[in-house]
Design an enzyme around this catalytic site. Structure first.
Site, PDB file in Angstrom:
ATOM      1  N   ARG A 526       0.905  -1.111  -0.176  1.00 26.15           N
ATOM      2  CA  ARG A 526      -0.003   0.183  -0.057  1.00 26.15           C
ATOM      3  C   ARG A 526       0.990   1.109  -0.215  1.00 26.15           C
ATOM      4  NH1 ARG A 526      -5.054   1.880   0.664  1.00 26.15           N
ATOM      5  NH2 ARG A 526      -4.346   3.503   1.906  1.00 26.15           N
ATOM      6  N   CYS A 654      -8.120   6.233  15.026  1.00 29.42           N
ATOM      7  CA  CYS A 654      -7.708   5.141  14.632  1.00 29.42           C
ATOM      8  C   CYS A 654      -6.546   5.117  14.427  1.00 29.42           C
ATOM      9  CB  CYS A 654      -8.700   4.215  13.630  1.00 29.42           C
ATOM     10  SG  CYS A 654      -8.662   5.666  12.127  1.00 29.42           S
ATOM     11  N   GLU A 676     -11.505   4.051  17.640  1.00 30.93           N
ATOM     12  CA  GLU A 676     -10.659   2.929  17.186  1.00 30.93           C
ATOM     13  C   GLU A 676     -10.637   2.145  18.620  1.00 30.93           C
ATOM     14  OE1 GLU A 676      -7.876   2.064  14.092  1.00 30.93           O
ATOM     15  OE2 GLU A 676      -6.815   0.329  15.736  1.00 30.93           O
ATOM     16  N   HIS A 705     -10.780  -3.479   9.324  1.00 34.99           N
ATOM     17  CA  HIS A 705      -9.428  -4.105   9.135  1.00 34.99           C
ATOM     18  C   HIS A 705     -10.016  -5.949   7.612  1.00 34.99           C
ATOM     19  CE1 HIS A 705      -8.262  -0.281  10.778  1.00 34.99           C
ATOM     20  NE2 HIS A 705      -7.493  -0.470   9.599  1.00 34.99           N
TER      21      HIS A 705
HETATM   22  N1  GLN Z   1     -14.317   9.300   7.083  1.00 36.27           N
HETATM   23  C1  GLN Z   1     -13.170   8.420   6.847  1.00 36.27           C
HETATM   24  C2  GLN Z   1     -13.519   7.041   6.329  1.00 36.27           C
HETATM   25  O1  GLN Z   1     -14.838   6.938   6.801  1.00 36.27           O
HETATM   26  C3  GLN Z   1     -11.899   8.647   7.821  1.00 36.27           C
HETATM   27  C4  GLN Z   1     -11.074   7.122   7.468  1.00 36.27           C
HETATM   28  C5  GLN Z   1      -9.993   7.298   8.731  1.00 36.27           C
HETATM   29  O2  GLN Z   1     -10.323   7.377   9.649  1.00 36.27           O
HETATM   30  N2  GLN Z   1      -8.189   6.454   8.175  1.00 36.27           N
HETATM   31  O3  GLN Z   1     -13.213   6.887   5.488  1.00 36.27           O
HETATM   32 ZN    ZN Z   2      -9.874   5.850  11.098  1.00 37.22          ZN
END
Ligand code: GLN
Ligand code: ZN
Length: 767
Positions: A526, A654, A676, A705
């Site tokens: 990625r 997160c 998270e 994930h």
């Molecule tokens: N609002 C974004 C999503 O839902 C948040 C992504 C993230 O926290 N990395 O994809």
């Molecule tokens: Zn997130």
């Protein structure tokens, strides 16, 4: 004219055309075999070595290449394979290596193996690169299990380049690991680990290596006497056992401060320092550098993309040459160039003037080589003169200086005019009439291959803006219909129009440029393409209002407006270096504040400002935390400065553990935070026990994930557990993060169960 030695700590390994991504992903899918993958990898290495040697780098790195991650490579080298992967003896081969990185699904486990969770990933210091976290336990033994450093050294030698192999040092390796045994210190394993390093170093010496680079980035973190003692033990042993090899002990990403004395006392041939982030160490290094050691001066920024300020670098280099002589001073980038894109060669679409100001990895090598002539010669003076003129002209460029932006902060009042949380909460409860345990999602809905391919078509001009707009609106209609059908309480539009949560805003804000191919590895296969913030930031026109208004009109339920927060936009971009980062964050925050107000005026009553990178931006040393947290909180206040008490501000975080900054998170004063928790469930609840979080909160009830569909009962229990610490009236029910990487069927099933869990909680805890 005498040239100084030049050193490079590491080069990007993804290939100029992202060849590594294509090769590894094809291999994982079974489209190509092992030979083809290894050939693609060898081609990239060959290209990198040749390019660096031709550029004039003396100490060209090897073993900086990785098929996935250099920490995982180290775990494989020393045989630190977690038990669940069912490895017993022999070398760690390619498939086991990828299994450790990516986990094993039931169906692909094969004979004698069962499904196994991937090793955890976490951020590499304060970067957006993720490494695989070594798992270390009491009783862990080590055994040399790959030959990668030696193989790659020999491979380069056969191509005519005598490289400097790079190893992650034993102390950093242990301290970056995590342990499942309570009360266990990973450093207690040092004695068992060193023999593996000694074996590898002896082999390298035998095959003719002169230098080896040993990275010990933990030296820039807060260390106690135990950890400093481990350094002495480790390097004492390595120097004793492998006297013929020159070890270049390499530090980066910060200053050593109080650790410097210990570092300089280690019996190695040379030291590399990051003299940008570690600038404050310079006087102490000059004052106490060992007389017979080499020094590699990290003067060219490996974390940023701006041309080097040659006169600054030259002044520092000359001081070191004056103190130590020319023989033992090397010029280098501050850290591995892994964190910057490879080349400017194909960047043909940057705003005028910007391109001249940039240096990616290849161009940085040229800067290093130019600086190696710092001690003499007209050639260097000419280059210096040109560089000074370029920087001066740029600093006066109207493109980067916008008087209207510079003026904005004065017009802002800190309290923003909204009432304290309890007052807002009461008004919001009346306005929304949401049930207990309201359900919502974090924003994105699945970005299917179709969504991505249509966006590409639109970008290539194969689709009109109207056609693309209508396609996006159709996805929004589906997402709203699905959320209504599932019975969610606060809806989202699904973020189908966004390629990336930062680049999307970067494309619309003044002061930002996006590259065509400026890819940087984030983890495994990625890669991300961070925008470049080159000038004062402002918002030429509304960015999200039209789409959100469209979604809101489709339903009676509230629809959240979705924005990326100022710290995250800053953190995931390449930021200008001529003004403080906090100032850039403020500018972004004011632009977002205008967006918030426009959304409010358009009738949007809930606005979410995501700050997933807030924790990542935290400085490496604790003594620097406060300064950062103060401005990070302030810019959130600026951005979230809605006009009305009834407008509910959400935020989302997160990727990390938040316990140590929970107080600052509460100072953001968002009405609702989703966070998270599913991977660090227990620890977060501990933080709530110790610190009464005052506002509303949605602890993520499932890990997005993973392709696993969580059961309703499991999610219900998580919230019930949270309700022991947090008043039930303040709890929301939501996933851990956005759903963009999940499939539509997984999303539907998982959210269906989540709504079920919330309904059951309402019964259980009463209205
Ligand atoms: N609002 C974004 C999503 O839902 C948040 C992504 C993230 O926290 N990395 O994809
Ligand atoms: Zn997130």
């Amino acid at each position: 004219m005498k040239k100084l030695l030049t050193n490079n700590p590491g080069f990007p390994r993804i290939g100029g055309q992202r060849e590594l991504k294509r090769a590894t992903e094809s291999y994982w899918k079974g489209d190509i075999g092992k030979d083809k993958l290894l050939k693609a990898a060898a081609d990239i290495r060959k290209e990198n070595w040749t390019l660096q040697a031709e550029a004039g780098i003396d100490l060209v790195p090897s073993n900086d290449f990785s098929l996935y991650d250099q920490v995982l490579d180290t775990a494989a080298m020393v045989g630190a394979v977690p038990e669940r992967f069912g490895w017993d003896v022999g070398d760690v081969g390619l498939d086991l290596y990828f299994r450790m990185a990516r986990g094993v699904q039931e169906k692909e486990a094969g004979e004698g193996h069962s499904a196994a969770q991937a090793m955890e990933m976490t951020k590499w210091f304060d970067t957006n690169y993720h490494y695989i976290v070594p798992e270390l336990d009491a009783g862990q033994t080590f055994k040399r299990s790959t030959n990668k450093p030696v193989d790659e050294f020999r491979e380069a030698l056969a191509l005519g380049v005598k490289t400097k192999p790079v190893l992650l040092g034993p102390v950093s390796f242990l301290l970056l690991g995590k342990s499942r045994s309570a009360g266990f210190s990973p450093l207690s394993l040092l004695g068992g680990l060193l023999p593996v390093y000694i074996e590898v170093l002896k082999d390298l010496a035998e095959y003719g290596a002169e230098w080896v680079q040993i990275d010990e980035p933990v030296m820039v973190t807060d260390l106690g006497p135990g950890e400093l003692g481990a350094f002495k033990e480790a390097y004492g042993a390595l120097a004793r056992e492998v006297p013929g090899l020159k070890m270049l002990l390499t530090f980066y990403f910060g200053y050593l401060g109080g650790n410097l004395g210990t570092a300089l006392g280690l019996p190695v041939a040379g030291f590399h320092f990051d003299l940008l982030r570690g600038e404050r160490d310079i006087p102490a290094i000059l004052g106490s550098f060992p007389k017979d050691a080499y020094i590699s001066l990290g003067l060219v920024n490996g974390r940023g993309i701006w041309v080097n300020d040659l006169s600054r670098s030259a002044a520092i280099a000359r001081k070191f040459v004056a103190a130590l002589g020319e023989e033992r001073v090397m010029i280098a980038p501050s850290c591995s160039l892994l964190h910057v894109p490879i080349s400017l060669r194909n960047e043909t679409a940057l705003p005028p003037g910007v391109r001249n100001m940039l240096a990616f990895a290849e161009e940085k090598l040229d800067e290093v080589v130019a600086l190696s002539s710092v001690t003499g010669g007209k050639g260097f003076e000419d280059a210096l003169g040109k560089n000074e003129a370029l920087l001066k002209e740029w600093s006066e460029n109207p493109l980067i200086n916008d008087p209207a932006v510079k003026k904005a902060p004065a017009e802002y009042s800190a309290d923003g005019g909204r009432s304290p949380f309890p007052v807002r909460q009461k008004k919001q409860r009346e306005a929304f009439g949401l049930p207990l345990f309201p359900t919502t999602t974090i924003g994105s809905f699945p970005q299917t291959p179709e969504v991505r391919s249509l966006r590409l078509k639109f970008r290539r001009g194969e689709m009109t803006a109207d056609e693309y707009g209508e396609y996006i609106r159709a996805r929004i209609r589906e997402a709203i219909a699905l959320q209504e059908e599932l019975g969610l309480d606060v809806l989202v539009h699904g973020e189908f129009e966004r390629n990336d949560m930062v680049e999307f805003f970067g494309e619309m804000l003044n002061g930002f440029a996006v590259t065509l191919g400026g890819w940087v590895q984030s983890y495994g296969s990625r890669y991300v393409k961070p925008p470049i913030i080159y000038g004062d930031v402002s918002r030429p026109s509304p960015m999200t209002v039209e789409v959100i208004r469209y979604a809101a009109a489709l339903t009676e339920k509230p629809v959240k407006g979705m924005l990326t927060g100022p710290v995250t936009i800053l953190q995931w971009s390449f930021c200008r270096e001529d003004i403080p980062r906090s100032e850039v964050a403020r500018q972004i925050a004011f632009a977002l504040r205008e967006e918030v107000r426009d959304l409010e005026r358009a009738g949007i009553r809930i606005i979410q400002i995501d700050e997933p990178a807030l924790r990542e931006g935290l400085p490496i040393r604790k003594e620097d935390w406060d300064e950062y947290l103060v401005w990070a909180v302030e810019v959130f206040h600026i951005a979230s400065g809605a006009e009305k008490d009834e407008t509910q501000i959400h935020t989302h975080m997160c990727y990390s553990e938040f316990n140590d900054i929970i107080e600052s998170i509460s100072r953001l004063d968002a009405d609702v935070i989703s966070i998270e928790t599913s991977r660090s469930r227990m620890e977060l609840l501990d933080a709530f026990r110790d610190f009464e979080y005052p506002n509303e909160i949605g602890p993520g009830v499932y890990d997005i994930h993973s392709p696993l569909i969580p059961g309703a009962a499991q999610m219900e229990e998580l919230i019930a557990k949270a309700a022991e610490y947090i008043p039930k009236e303040n709890l929301w029910v939501n996933p851990d993060c956005g759903l963009k990487t999940r499939s539509e069927s997984e999303t539907k099933a998982a959210l269906g169960n989540m709504v079920k869990a919330a309904r059951s909680l309402r019964q259980r805890f009463g209205g």
